[in-house]
Design an enzyme around this catalytic site. Structure first.
Site, PDB file in Angstrom:
ATOM      1  N   SER A   4     -32.168  18.723  30.174  1.00 50.11           N
ATOM      2  CA  SER A   4     -32.124  19.690  31.261  1.00 50.11           C
ATOM      3  C   SER A   4     -32.714  19.127  32.560  1.00 50.11           C
ATOM      4  O   SER A   4     -32.141  18.245  33.169  1.00 50.11           O
ATOM      5  CB  SER A   4     -32.840  20.971  30.817  1.00 50.11           C
ATOM      6  OG  SER A   4     -32.572  22.036  31.682  1.00 50.11           O
ATOM      7  N   LYS A  59     -27.897  18.397  27.921  1.00 48.28           N
ATOM      8  CA  LYS A  59     -27.917  19.817  28.302  1.00 48.28           C
ATOM      9  C   LYS A  59     -27.671  19.926  29.809  1.00 48.28           C
ATOM     10  O   LYS A  59     -28.560  19.681  30.606  1.00 48.28           O
ATOM     11  CB  LYS A  59     -29.250  20.458  27.939  1.00 48.28           C
ATOM     12  CG  LYS A  59     -29.351  21.930  28.334  1.00 48.28           C
ATOM     13  CD  LYS A  59     -30.714  22.493  27.983  1.00 48.28           C
ATOM     14  CE  LYS A  59     -30.847  23.934  28.443  1.00 48.28           C
ATOM     15  NZ  LYS A  59     -30.858  24.055  29.917  1.00 48.28           N
ATOM     16  N   ASP A  63     -27.976   7.975  40.338  1.00 41.10           N
ATOM     17  CA  ASP A  63     -26.878   8.067  41.302  1.00 41.10           C
ATOM     18  C   ASP A  63     -27.267   7.525  42.676  1.00 41.10           C
ATOM     19  O   ASP A  63     -26.439   6.924  43.378  1.00 41.10           O
ATOM     20  CB  ASP A  63     -26.402   9.519  41.427  1.00 41.10           C
ATOM     21  CG  ASP A  63     -25.680  10.003  40.186  1.00 41.10           C
ATOM     22  OD1 ASP A  63     -25.274   9.152  39.379  1.00 41.10           O
ATOM     23  OD2 ASP A  63     -25.533  11.227  40.008  1.00 41.10           O
TER      24      ASP A  63
END
Length: 753
Positions: free
Chosen positions: A469, A494, A480
């Protein structure tokens, strides 16, 4: 989100009687729905059918899912119910939706009561087997130790044979550990007796919560119903504080025992409460008489001890060093706000030799993304926050002049989405962090809006399958942006966002609490347009793992949302790691190829995978004894290495002066006696040496000492992650062009020394 909801008309009450479907007798004191539970079920269903990201009607199809999940929730290892038990309830398979909508929960509670009856039946049979003790260990029998995916046994005869093998296995484990028949019989009889102890007896809230969770999780894996007490505990876990006396408690036999005393808490400052003390009575305030709590459930005792700040609680205890008939002591303590520092962010510094140079790597361990939402809402400038704590530690690590930084998110199951965004903001200079897509397909971008970086040097993030999460949001954003190296194993997967909806807003009476619903309202996406859902975050540099993805992680759920992607968010990468990662990977591969710790780890993983695949253990003593001897030999090698002083190439943990006092205080058990040194079972990363015992059957002193040893043992994977970041520092400081691509935003001094 709507603050209130209109209740729709109730569906007609159930047309059948639960008793007609229950030929077997249930418990002598069967549980029944309590005031407010039938209404809470209806209210929860309205929330889940209207507001959930994957909203599904509460109909016959959902009823069938609830039916299967409810039985599985009660008996996940299929050790109590038979297929015959399920068959007798087949008539209600499509009627549990009517039970909820019609405010008639007699059937779910009847199923729960049948489970309690079956539990008592199986335990009684096990105790009879223990009393006779007539087992032979020469035949070629085996026992299936993981029955989660097994079929339900057909009838009682098959169930008795299953339990015969189960008891035989537990007897053999103790026998191989050196116990004689008399000791084995006493241990097992007490073990099974404890299964039926008053302290383990379920309540109506337990039964209701399990049933409602079977409904909630039939929609989607991360949707839950939280009863009043569970809701309170969830709130405590998020804000990392509570009002109490500062003791960690544990049930042992029928006693509630002090397992830990929090330093600086009322209990700690009083000097009157010690580890191992047994609490036998509690008075929740000065005016209330003492209530005996022997045999009580742990959560009931905890609820009695907790209370408003500055109020007084009185305890009657049997000191740790006194026998059961020892003199009792009476202690009065004033409750205060207790911070759960064990779950807060913590820092350590490791030093790695690089030829004649020493590289310093700072490690921040973050167990959860916590935030005291209520304190923040009220404007408390000192509200508890993971980001604020990490920011403070980063300032300290700068002063300590570390060369690289590792954020350790292993087994961090997530927490506050807001904290994940703000924590990312400490390492990037403004920009999007994560995207959320709601049920109506509207996409919102959550961004860091604060200029500048608290840490602009190189960094890495350590993850494992337990990182979920909010941990995945942070790790994905760092990856990224090209901001840091992701190390470890693929994360949980998740990629959904949950919110809490309090059902108490509909209560007409302050004394009635309906609980809360935690449900999925959105799916989150990486800024590159992909999602962590199902697939998790793939590390740049992989470390070995024993985790079974078929039984742990999002991909193990049968109703998880699928992987998908959306249009990427506009963002400017903070760096480019494409050039440096292959070099780091090559150095990493070469290092672990000659590292004995990783050779051991590879052997252990192969063994665990083999056992997992076979899912069977021999009940032949000669076979098991040979297996045990082999395991003991492996265990000794690993124990010696994991507890040995660091080798020449191992990262050195630099001492923290702040820890000196705490270490001095906790150097000895409260009794002043030296705890027995545990076997390898307590050492992190080592194979277990099976003593045949379970949890509280071991002495508390030995258990705590084992945990202490485990914390002190070499963390092989962390050490390798530190090595990788030390390698990165060396590369960046010798190749300024590479440094300019990896850290284009950093101060020249950072990359060019």
């Amino acid at each position: 989100m709507k603050k209130k909801m209109l209740l729709v008309a109730m569906i007609a009450a159930l047309s059948f009687q639960a008793g007609a479907a229950v030929p077997d007798k249930v418990a002598d004191a069967p549980l029944k729905p309590q005031i407010g539970q039938t209404q809470a079920a209806v209210l929860a269903s309205r929330v889940l059918t209207k507001l959930h990201y994957k909203a599904a009607p509460l109909d016959d199809a959902m009823s069938e899912k609830i039916f299967d999940r409810y039985f599985k929730s009660l008996d996940s290892e299929k050790l109590f119910f038979t297929q015959a038990d399920l068959n007798q309830y087949a008539i209600v398979r499509t009627r549990l939706d009517d039970a909820i909508n019609g405010e008639n929960l007699s059937v779910p509670f009847a199923i729960f009561n049948l489970y309690q009856t079956r539990l008592r039946d199986r335990i009684a049979y096990a105790r009879d087997l223990v009393k006779t003790g007539k087992f032979e260990f020469a035949s070629e029998e085996s026992y299936q130790f993981d029955r989660e995916k097994a079929e339900w046994v057909k009838n009682d005869a098959e169930m008795k044979d299953l339990w015969r093998k189960r008891v035989k296995n537990e007897w053999l484990r103790l026998k191989l550990a050196g116990k004689d028949d008399k000791s084995i019989r006493e241990t097992l009889d007490k073990r099974y007796e404890n299964y039926l102890s008053p302290s383990r007896q379920p309540t109506s809230e337990d039964a209701f919560q399990i049933f409602m969770n079977a409904y909630a999780m039939s929609i989607e894996p991360h949707t839950n119903y939280l009863g009043p007490r569970a809701a309170d505990n969830f709130d405590i876990a998020m804000r990392l504080s509570l009002e109490g006396i500062g003791c960690v408690l544990q049930s042992r036999d029928d006693y509630v025992v002090v397992r830990e005393v929090v330093p600086g808490s009322p209990a700690g400052l009083s000097g009157k409460i010690k580890v191992g003390d047994r609490i036998v009575a509690v008075a929740k305030d000065e005016k209330t008489p003492l209530t005996e709590v022997l045999g009580w459930r742990l959560d009931d005792v905890v609820a009695l001890i907790r209370g408003p700040k500055d109020s007084t609680v009185k305890l009657e205890i049997i000191p740790a060093d006194a026998g059961p008939d020892g003199k009792h002591a009476f202690v009065s303590l004033v409750r205060q706000k207790i911070s759960m520092e064990e779950q807060s962010a913590k820092k350590t510094i490791y030093e790695v030799k690089d030829g004649n140079t020493k590289r310093r790597v700072g490690v921040i361990s973050l167990p959860t993304f916590y935030q005291d939402f209520e304190a923040r809402r009220k404007g408390d400038k000192d509200f508890k926050s993971a980001t604020r704590d990490v920011e403070r530690l980063l300032v300290e690590l700068k002063k300590d002049k570390v060369d690289n930084l590792l954020i350790d998110l292993r087994n961090n199951g997530g927490g506050s989405l807001n904290e994940a965004v703000e924590l990312t903001g400490l390492f990037i200079d403004k920009g999007p962090v994560v995207m959320q897509r709601s049920a109506d397909k509207k996409v919102e971008i959550e961004s860091d809006t604060r200029a500048g970086m608290t840490w602009d040097g190189p960094m890495g993030v350590l993850i494992n399958r337990g990182s979920a999460s909010a941990s995945e949001i942070f790790a994905a954003a760092i990856q990224d942006y090209g901001r840091g190296v992701i190390i470890g194993e693929p994360s949980f997967g998740k990629g959904t966002v949950q919110t809490l909806f309090s059902l108490d807003r509909f209560a007409q009476d302050d004394k009635v609490r309906y609980g809360e619903v935690k449900f999925t309202i959105a799916q989150f996406f990486r800024i590159n347009g992909g999602t962590t859902q199902l697939r998790g975050v793939t590390p740049d540099l992989k470390l070995p793992t024993m985790t079974d993805s078929d039984s742990f992680g999002e991909s193990s759920y049968d109703n998880a949302l699928p992987w998908t992607q959306i249009t990427p968010a506009p963002f400017i990468p903070a760096g480019d790691l494409k050039e440096i990662i292959p070099v780091l990977d090559k150095k990493h591969t070469a290092r672990i190829a000659k590292d004995k710790d990783f050779q051991y780890l590879a052997e252990d993983i192969a063994l665990v995978n083999k056992q997992r695949k076979e899912n069977s253990i021999s009940l032949n003593e000669a076979v098991r004894r040979k297996e045990r001897e082999q395991q003991e030999a492996r265990a000794k090698l690993r124990e010696a290495r994991l507890l040995a002083a660091p080798g020449a190439d191992d990262p050195i943990l630099l001492p923290d002066p702040k820890d000196a006092l705490n270490k001095a205080i906790s150097a000895k058990p409260a009794s002043g006696k030296t705890a027995p040194v545990p076997k390898v079972a307590g050492v992190k990363g080592a194979l277990r040496s099976d003593d045949g015992l379970q949890g509280a059957e071991r002495s508390l002193a030995a258990e705590l000492e084992a945990e202490k040893q485990a914390k002190a043992a070499k963390d092989v994977l962390l050490n390798e992650a530190v090595h990788i970041l030390a390698d990165e520092v060396a590369l960046l400081k010798t190749d300024t062009r590479m440094a300019a691509r990896v850290l284009p935003y950093a101060q020249p001094a950072t990359a060019g020394k």
